[in-house]
Design a protein around this motif. Sequence first.
Motif, PDB file in Angstrom:
ATOM      1  N   MET A 185      27.762   2.761 -17.858  1.00 58.96           N
ATOM      2  CA  MET A 185      26.701   3.411 -18.607  1.00 58.96           C
ATOM      3  C   MET A 185      26.964   3.184 -20.099  1.00 58.96           C
ATOM      4  SD  MET A 185      25.660   7.445 -18.871  1.00 58.96           S
ATOM      5  CE  MET A 185      25.402   7.589 -17.142  1.00 58.96           C
ATOM      6  N   PRO A 186      25.976   2.743 -20.832  1.00 62.40           N
ATOM      7  CA  PRO A 186      26.163   2.537 -22.275  1.00 62.40           C
ATOM      8  C   PRO A 186      26.325   3.868 -23.008  1.00 62.40           C
ATOM      9  CG  PRO A 186      23.891   2.083 -21.651  1.00 62.40           C
ATOM     10  CD  PRO A 186      24.656   2.360 -20.389  1.00 62.40           C
ATOM     11  N   ARG A 187      27.100   3.824 -24.052  1.00 58.28           N
ATOM     12  CA  ARG A 187      27.324   5.019 -24.869  1.00 58.28           C
ATOM     13  C   ARG A 187      26.630   4.862 -26.210  1.00 58.28           C
ATOM     14  NH1 ARG A 187      33.679   6.515 -24.062  1.00 58.28           N
ATOM     15  NH2 ARG A 187      33.476   7.214 -21.917  1.00 58.28           N
ATOM     16  N   THR A 188      26.260   5.972 -26.780  1.00 50.57           N
ATOM     17  CA  THR A 188      25.653   6.004 -28.097  1.00 50.57           C
ATOM     18  C   THR A 188      26.701   6.484 -29.096  1.00 50.57           C
ATOM     19  OG1 THR A 188      23.495   6.522 -27.142  1.00 50.57           O
ATOM     20  CG2 THR A 188      23.799   6.986 -29.485  1.00 50.57           C
ATOM     21  N   VAL A 189      26.896   5.734 -30.176  1.00 52.03           N
ATOM     22  CA  VAL A 189      27.827   6.140 -31.230  1.00 52.03           C
ATOM     23  C   VAL A 189      27.094   7.091 -32.161  1.00 52.03           C
ATOM     24  CG1 VAL A 189      29.247   5.365 -33.159  1.00 52.03           C
ATOM     25  CG2 VAL A 189      29.103   3.970 -31.080  1.00 52.03           C
ATOM     26  N   LEU A 190      27.616   8.293 -32.281  1.00 52.35           N
ATOM     27  CA  LEU A 190      27.008   9.302 -33.153  1.00 52.35           C
ATOM     28  C   LEU A 190      27.521   9.187 -34.581  1.00 52.35           C
ATOM     29  CD1 LEU A 190      27.268  12.379 -30.761  1.00 52.35           C
ATOM     30  CD2 LEU A 190      25.282  10.902 -31.145  1.00 52.35           C
ATOM     31  N   GLU A 191      28.808   8.859 -34.729  1.00 54.58           N
ATOM     32  CA  GLU A 191      29.422   8.788 -36.061  1.00 54.58           C
ATOM     33  C   GLU A 191      30.701   7.981 -35.964  1.00 54.58           C
ATOM     34  OE1 GLU A 191      29.166   8.802 -39.641  1.00 54.58           O
ATOM     35  OE2 GLU A 191      27.920  10.477 -39.001  1.00 54.58           O
ATOM     36  N   ARG A 192      31.113   7.389 -37.099  1.00 52.78           N
ATOM     37  CA  ARG A 192      32.337   6.590 -37.192  1.00 52.78           C
ATOM     38  C   ARG A 192      33.225   7.161 -38.291  1.00 52.78           C
ATOM     39  NH1 ARG A 192      31.225   1.343 -35.026  1.00 52.78           N
ATOM     40  NH2 ARG A 192      29.043   1.195 -34.447  1.00 52.78           N
ATOM     41  N   PHE A 193      34.552   7.153 -38.035  1.00 53.38           N
ATOM     42  CA  PHE A 193      35.521   7.652 -38.998  1.00 53.38           C
ATOM     43  C   PHE A 193      36.670   6.653 -39.089  1.00 53.38           C
ATOM     44  CE2 PHE A 193      33.265  11.262 -37.299  1.00 53.38           C
ATOM     45  CZ  PHE A 193      33.018  12.044 -38.410  1.00 53.38           C
ATOM     46  N   PRO A 194      37.131   6.312 -40.294  1.00 52.89           N
ATOM     47  CA  PRO A 194      38.228   5.346 -40.427  1.00 52.89           C
ATOM     48  C   PRO A 194      39.525   5.906 -39.849  1.00 52.89           C
ATOM     49  CG  PRO A 194      37.696   6.304 -42.565  1.00 52.89           C
ATOM     50  CD  PRO A 194      36.667   6.810 -41.591  1.00 52.89           C
ATOM     51  N   ALA A 195      40.249   5.077 -39.120  1.00 49.07           N
ATOM     52  CA  ALA A 195      41.513   5.505 -38.519  1.00 49.07           C
ATOM     53  C   ALA A 195      42.578   5.741 -39.581  1.00 49.07           C
ATOM     54  CB  ALA A 195      41.984   4.475 -37.502  1.00 49.07           C
ATOM     55  N   GLY A 196      42.432   5.147 -40.757  1.00 47.12           N
ATOM     56  CA  GLY A 196      43.403   5.313 -41.823  1.00 47.12           C
ATOM     57  C   GLY A 196      43.214   6.573 -42.641  1.00 47.12           C
ATOM     58  N   HIS A 197      42.323   7.455 -42.218  1.00 47.44           N
ATOM     59  CA  HIS A 197      42.077   8.699 -42.945  1.00 47.44           C
ATOM     60  C   HIS A 197      43.366   9.522 -42.994  1.00 47.44           C
ATOM     61  CE1 HIS A 197      40.460  12.683 -43.872  1.00 47.44           C
ATOM     62  NE2 HIS A 197      39.380  12.052 -44.296  1.00 47.44           N
ATOM     63  N   PRO A 198      43.649  10.182 -44.119  1.00 43.07           N
ATOM     64  CA  PRO A 198      44.881  10.968 -44.233  1.00 43.07           C
ATOM     65  C   PRO A 198      45.023  12.042 -43.152  1.00 43.07           C
ATOM     66  CG  PRO A 198      43.849  10.739 -46.385  1.00 43.07           C
ATOM     67  CD  PRO A 198      42.898  10.155 -45.370  1.00 43.07           C
ATOM     68  N   ARG A 199      43.914  12.534 -42.632  1.00 47.47           N
ATOM     69  CA  ARG A 199      43.969  13.561 -41.595  1.00 47.47           C
ATOM     70  C   ARG A 199      43.874  12.965 -40.188  1.00 47.47           C
ATOM     71  NH1 ARG A 199      39.613  17.547 -42.212  1.00 47.47           N
ATOM     72  NH2 ARG A 199      40.832  18.761 -40.750  1.00 47.47           N
ATOM     73  N   GLY A 200      43.959  11.645 -40.084  1.00 50.86           N
ATOM     74  CA  GLY A 200      43.916  11.000 -38.767  1.00 50.86           C
ATOM     75  C   GLY A 200      42.586  11.196 -38.074  1.00 50.86           C
ATOM     76  N   SER A 201      42.632  11.647 -36.834  1.00 52.27           N
ATOM     77  CA  SER A 201      41.406  11.809 -36.047  1.00 52.27           C
ATOM     78  C   SER A 201      40.739  13.165 -36.256  1.00 52.27           C
ATOM     79  CB  SER A 201      41.707  11.624 -34.558  1.00 52.27           C
ATOM     80  OG  SER A 201      42.512  12.685 -34.074  1.00 52.27           O
ATOM     81  N   TRP A 202      41.338  14.042 -37.063  1.00 51.19           N
ATOM     82  CA  TRP A 202      40.780  15.384 -37.230  1.00 51.19           C
ATOM     83  C   TRP A 202      39.318  15.393 -37.659  1.00 51.19           C
ATOM     84  CZ3 TRP A 202      45.117  18.632 -39.988  1.00 51.19           C
ATOM     85  CH2 TRP A 202      46.192  18.769 -39.123  1.00 51.19           C
ATOM     86  N   PRO A 203      38.881  14.580 -38.633  1.00 47.89           N
ATOM     87  CA  PRO A 203      37.463  14.620 -38.988  1.00 47.89           C
ATOM     88  C   PRO A 203      36.557  14.264 -37.801  1.00 47.89           C
ATOM     89  CG  PRO A 203      38.704  13.497 -40.699  1.00 47.89           C
ATOM     90  CD  PRO A 203      39.634  13.700 -39.537  1.00 47.89           C
ATOM     91  N   ALA A 204      36.984  13.305 -37.004  1.00 52.56           N
ATOM     92  CA  ALA A 204      36.197  12.931 -35.823  1.00 52.56           C
ATOM     93  C   ALA A 204      36.208  14.067 -34.802  1.00 52.56           C
ATOM     94  CB  ALA A 204      36.745  11.647 -35.205  1.00 52.56           C
ATOM     95  N   ASP A 205      37.363  14.689 -34.614  1.00 49.97           N
ATOM     96  CA  ASP A 205      37.466  15.811 -33.682  1.00 49.97           C
ATOM     97  C   ASP A 205      36.582  16.973 -34.132  1.00 49.97           C
ATOM     98  OD1 ASP A 205      39.316  14.489 -32.022  1.00 49.97           O
ATOM     99  OD2 ASP A 205      41.011  15.223 -33.219  1.00 49.97           O
ATOM    100  N   ASP A 206      36.595  17.254 -35.421  1.00 48.38           N
ATOM    101  CA  ASP A 206      35.758  18.332 -35.968  1.00 48.38           C
ATOM    102  C   ASP A 206      34.275  18.025 -35.751  1.00 48.38           C
ATOM    103  OD1 ASP A 206      38.059  19.618 -36.794  1.00 48.38           O
ATOM    104  OD2 ASP A 206      37.833  19.060 -38.915  1.00 48.38           O
TER     105      ASP A 206
END
Length: 56
Positions: free
Chosen positions: A1-22
């Motif tokens: 099943m295809p997925r829809t990307v809602l938002e992208r966040f750089p992996a090099g962000h100082p907070r890691g995946s937290w912005p994406a998790d939030d």
Amino acid sequence: MPRTVLERFPAGHPRGSWPADDYAAVQRAQGIDGQVVMDLVTDQFLVVTDHAPSKS
């Protein structure tokens, strides 16, 4: 099943995946099944959903 990307966040962000998790948590609170996945090719965290976006 295809997925829809809602938002992208750089992996090099100082907070890691937290912005994406939030962001995914906000989407889930709004009834959208947002999940965080890592795109190794682009070095980004993606918030994706299995549901197609609704057309307005």
